[in-house]
Design an enzyme around this catalytic site. Structure first.
Site, PDB file in Angstrom:
ATOM      1  CG  ASP A 185     -41.824 -23.459   0.497  1.00 54.96           C
ATOM      2  OD1 ASP A 185     -41.501 -24.506   1.103  1.00 54.96           O
ATOM      3  OD2 ASP A 185     -40.832 -22.886  -0.217  1.00 54.96           O
TER       4      ASP A 185
ATOM      5  CD  GLU B   1     -42.093 -27.993   1.907  1.00 54.74           C
ATOM      6  OE1 GLU B   1     -40.923 -28.022   2.452  1.00 54.74           O
ATOM      7  OE2 GLU B   1     -42.429 -27.678   0.963  1.00 54.74           O
TER       8      GLU B   1
ATOM      9  CG  ASP C  93     -38.453 -20.000  -1.305  1.00 57.19           C
ATOM     10  OD1 ASP C  93     -38.024 -20.755  -0.603  1.00 57.19           O
ATOM     11  OD2 ASP C  93     -37.616 -19.213  -2.099  1.00 57.19           O
TER      12      ASP C  93
END
Length: 187
Positions: free
Chosen positions: A7, A68, A141
């Site tokens: 992330d 991501e 996160d």
């Protein structure tokens, strides 16, 4: 399949690794974040993120990396930092010859919760449940990185098999059903 989820972020880059296969229980391998000071220059921050990701790749030894996919936001500075951290993760994985998949936030949310508009709390709760954890991974996160890895285990395997079959079909090779063995090129 062991997948490292990333992330991306400049201040907190979430990292989470899971092991499993579609239809079977998943196992947590590791979870955490690489942090950089917000008041440092961009160069040293990206170097620190690279060092952290390289260390994770050494320790976790994933089969694939799921990052991501950066999407447009109103805050250009946030988007730029996220994109730069994502690029570092992609380069680290590519340098090792690892396959890299990009998953959108809504794709990950839909895979994990069944709702592409789920909030961070819902994603974290499902990650906790799916990995049979006693507590939700913190910060968010870290939970998001695990969600990326889970999404890729569930969706990436199918996507990879489809891509391989398409590549083989384009090259004129046929694959023997059930074995994955090539029968050679068509004449």
């Amino acid at each position: 399949m062991r997948v490292l989820g990333v992330d991306p972020g400049l201040t907190r880059c979430g990292l989470g690794a899971v092991e499993g296969r579609p239809g079977a229980p998943l196992n947590l391998v590791a979870v955490g974040v690489v942090r950089t000071p917000a008041d440092d220059d961009i160069g040293p921050r990206l170097v620190a993120i690279e060092a952290g990701i390289e260390q994770w790749l050494d320790e976790v030894r994933p089969d694939a990396v799921a990052v991501e996919r950066v999407f447009a936001q109103h805050n250009v500075r946030t988007v730029m930092g996220t994109a730069q951290a994502a690029a570092v993760a992609i380069v680290c994985a590519a340098r090792r010859g690892l396959p890299v998949a990009l998953h959108t936030p809504s794709e990950v949310k839909a895979a994990i919760t069944g709702n592409g508009n789920a909030d961070k709390k819902q994603v974290g709760a499902m990650v906790t449940r799916l990995l049979r954890l006693e507590a939700m991974p913190r910060p968010a996160d870290a939970a998001d990185a695990l969600a990326l890895a889970i999404c890729h285990v569930w969706r990436g395997g199918v996507q990879n098999r489809l891509a391989e079959a398409l590549a083989q079909a384009r090259s004129g090779r046929t694959v023997h059903p059930g074995t994955g063995q090539s029968k050679g090129a068509r004449k």
